[in-house]
Design a protein around this motif. Structure first.
Motif, short mmCIF file in Angstrom:
data_model
loop_
_atom_site.label_atom_id
_atom_site.label_comp_id
_atom_site.label_asym_id
_atom_site.label_seq_id
_atom_site.Cartn_x
_atom_site.Cartn_y
_atom_site.Cartn_z
N PHE A 49 0.83 -1.20 0.00
CA PHE A 49 0.00 0.00 0.00
C PHE A 49 0.86 1.25 0.00
CE2 PHE A 49 -2.58 3.08 2.61
CZ PHE A 49 -3.51 3.36 1.62
N GLY A 50 2.09 1.11 0.52
CA GLY A 50 3.02 2.23 0.51
C GLY A 50 2.75 3.28 1.55
N GLY A 51 2.08 2.91 2.62
CA GLY A 51 1.78 3.86 3.69
C GLY A 51 2.87 3.90 4.74
N GLY A 52 2.63 4.70 5.76
CA GLY A 52 3.57 4.79 6.87
C GLY A 52 3.43 3.60 7.80
N VAL A 53 4.30 3.53 8.79
CA VAL A 53 4.27 2.44 9.77
C VAL A 53 2.92 2.37 10.47
CG1 VAL A 53 5.28 1.62 11.94
CG2 VAL A 53 6.76 2.46 10.12
N ASP A 54 2.26 3.52 10.61
CA ASP A 54 0.96 3.54 11.27
C ASP A 54 -0.20 3.32 10.31
OD1 ASP A 54 0.97 5.91 9.87
OD2 ASP A 54 0.44 7.19 11.58
N GLY A 55 0.12 3.06 9.03
CA GLY A 55 -0.93 2.77 8.06
C GLY A 55 -1.48 3.96 7.32
N THR A 56 -0.98 5.16 7.59
CA THR A 56 -1.47 6.35 6.91
C THR A 56 -0.69 6.58 5.62
OG1 THR A 56 0.04 7.75 8.19
CG2 THR A 56 -2.19 7.44 9.05
N GLY A 57 -1.28 7.39 4.74
CA GLY A 57 -0.62 7.70 3.48
C GLY A 57 -0.82 6.61 2.46
N GLY A 58 0.08 6.54 1.49
CA GLY A 58 -0.01 5.52 0.45
C GLY A 58 0.75 5.93 -0.78
N SER A 59 1.51 4.98 -1.36
CA SER A 59 2.30 5.25 -2.55
C SER A 59 2.63 3.95 -3.25
CB SER A 59 3.61 5.96 -2.17
OG SER A 59 4.51 5.97 -3.24
N SER A 60 2.62 3.96 -4.58
CA SER A 60 2.95 2.76 -5.35
C SER A 60 4.45 2.57 -5.48
CB SER A 60 2.32 2.85 -6.75
OG SER A 60 2.86 3.96 -7.47
N GLY A 61 5.22 3.56 -5.07
CA GLY A 61 6.67 3.52 -5.26
C GLY A 61 7.38 2.30 -4.69
N PRO A 62 7.15 1.96 -3.41
CA PRO A 62 7.87 0.81 -2.82
C PRO A 62 7.64 -0.50 -3.56
CG PRO A 62 6.93 2.18 -1.10
CD PRO A 62 6.38 2.69 -2.38
N ALA A 63 6.39 -0.80 -3.91
CA ALA A 63 6.09 -2.04 -4.62
C ALA A 63 6.71 -2.03 -6.01
CB ALA A 63 4.58 -2.25 -4.71
N ASP A 64 6.62 -0.90 -6.69
CA ASP A 64 7.22 -0.79 -8.02
C ASP A 64 8.72 -1.06 -7.98
OD1 ASP A 64 4.74 -0.10 -9.01
OD2 ASP A 64 5.15 2.06 -9.05
N LYS A 65 9.37 -0.51 -6.97
CA LYS A 65 10.83 -0.66 -6.86
C LYS A 65 11.23 -2.11 -6.66
CE LYS A 65 14.87 0.96 -4.29
NZ LYS A 65 15.36 1.81 -3.16
N VAL A 66 10.54 -2.82 -5.76
CA VAL A 66 10.89 -4.22 -5.49
C VAL A 66 10.58 -5.10 -6.70
CG1 VAL A 66 10.42 -6.22 -4.02
CG2 VAL A 66 10.61 -3.93 -3.01
N ALA A 67 9.46 -4.87 -7.34
CA ALA A 67 9.15 -5.63 -8.55
C ALA A 67 10.22 -5.40 -9.61
CB ALA A 67 7.78 -5.24 -9.10
N GLY A 68 10.71 -4.16 -9.71
CA GLY A 68 11.78 -3.86 -10.65
C GLY A 68 13.06 -4.58 -10.30
N GLU A 69 13.36 -4.72 -9.01
CA GLU A 69 14.56 -5.46 -8.58
C GLU A 69 14.48 -6.92 -9.00
OE1 GLU A 69 16.30 -4.57 -4.56
OE2 GLU A 69 14.42 -3.47 -4.33
N ILE A 70 13.30 -7.51 -8.86
CA ILE A 70 13.13 -8.92 -9.25
C ILE A 70 13.32 -9.08 -10.75
CG2 ILE A 70 11.47 -10.83 -9.39
CD1 ILE A 70 10.25 -9.78 -6.76
N ARG A 71 12.73 -8.17 -11.52
CA ARG A 71 12.88 -8.25 -12.98
C ARG A 71 14.32 -8.00 -13.41
NH1 ARG A 71 7.76 -5.47 -12.72
NH2 ARG A 71 8.85 -3.48 -13.02
N ALA A 72 15.00 -7.09 -12.74
CA ALA A 72 16.39 -6.80 -13.07
C ALA A 72 17.30 -7.99 -12.83
CB ALA A 72 16.88 -5.59 -12.27
N ALA A 73 16.91 -8.83 -11.88
CA ALA A 73 17.69 -10.04 -11.57
C ALA A 73 17.30 -11.20 -12.46
CB ALA A 73 17.50 -10.41 -10.10
N GLY A 74 16.42 -10.97 -13.43
CA GLY A 74 16.02 -12.03 -14.36
C GLY A 74 14.73 -12.72 -14.03
N GLY A 75 14.02 -12.26 -12.99
CA GLY A 75 12.77 -12.89 -12.59
C GLY A 75 11.56 -12.20 -13.19
#
Length: 311
Positions: A39-65
């Protein structure tokens, strides 16, 4: 033996950082196609951003996955169902679900608001319920599924200031136990991970030398085992800083009191016997406890529990 996930599709919630990120990267490294949810929110669950998920998915693809990102709020049933639908559309199956997403809103019970208690329960417990419900039918139809709940020592043993978090984390054990019974016939195995790691949720509470030891990567091997093809069932596996243990809930054999002796005073008088750990058992369903007590009562009453003859 090498554990691989080639051809398997995994959803990892809360995978934009910390434990979820480590789980997702390792699944990808071992051949799984991964839906990186955050969800990309804060530790308390507030906010939200697609950035963190996008970054990790990109790391997996960059490694050939293979990976796709998803920003669903796990407490939103429609968003979660859309996430699962996107995995089915992309890869045609969902084999693994790691319920990892969580938040913290710590306070002593006296100072905690009901809203903060409810929010933590919603994310940890109901978020896991909603995600599990969304994949359950697909796993049942496929005759295969591996689901991981994330519990905590705060739930298993308690921790000051975390009544909301502890209640949610212990509730997940009850969920695991019942779902394993219901999923057994369809080869759906459910387990629980009890992690201890320095993440956004905990690093501010720990001294720097301890943070260096409590890496998310030291926990992930336990998660990988619990969602593998040869995974156990209804197992609570704990992992912290390279240490691994199993929590097993036992029940003492107990005593029997006849009708004339069933009083609080007699329980007090014989509490030592009731608490005696000799002969204790780890049950796999609630009926085993009932059977134990009924057997004791029947024996004391001279009643046979053998089934009646027919014919």
């Amino acid at each position: 033996m090498s554990i691989r996930f080639d051809g398997r599709v995994a959803i990892v919630t809360g995978a934009g950082a910390g434990l979820g990120r480590a789980h997702a990267l390792e699944l990808g490294r071992r051949g799984a196609k991964v839906v990186v949810n955050d969800f990309g929110g804060g530790v308390d669950g507030t906010g939200g951003s697609s950035g963190p998920a996008d970054k990790v998915a990109g790391e997996i693809r960059a490694a050939g996955g293979q990976a796709i990102s998803n920003g669903a709020d796990i407490t939103n049933r429609e968003q979660v169902e859309n996430m699962v639908a996107s995995a089915m559309e992309e890869w045609g199956r969902v084999d693994i679900l790691i319920n990892n997403a969580g938040i913290l809103r710590d306070a002593s019970f006296a100072k905690m608001t009901i809203a903060d208690f409810q929010k933590v329960m919603d994310v940890h417990l109901m978020g896991s319920v909603i995600c599990t419900k969304a994949v359950w039918g697909h796993m049942r139809d496929a005759g295969y599924g591996r689901i991981l709940m994330t519990t905590s020592s705060s739930g298993l043993y308690g921790n000051f200031g975390q009544s909301n978090y502890g209640a949610a984390k212990m509730a997940l054990i009850g969920l695991m136990n019942t779902l394993q019974i219901e999923g057994e016939k369809n080869n759906i195995r459910i387990n629980a991970l009890g992690p201890g790691a320095a993440t956004r949720m905990t690093e501010s509470l720990l001294p720097a030398p301890i943070v260096a030891l409590m890496t998310p990567e030291s926990v992930t091997p336990a998660a990988i085992y619990l969602v593998s093809e040869d995974a156990p069932r209804r197992t609570i596996l704990n992992a912290t800083a390279g240490g691994y243990s199993r929590t097993i809930i036992h029940e003492t054999d107990g005593i029997y009191l006849g009708p004339a002796d069933q009083s609080a005073e007699n329980i007090v008088a014989r509490f030592g016997e009731i608490s005696d750990e000799a002969g204790q058992s780890a049950y796999t369903n609630g009926g085993q406890q009932v059977t134990k007590f009924i057997t004791k009562a029947a024996q004391a009453a001279g009643v046979s529990l053998a089934p009646k003859a027919t014919g």
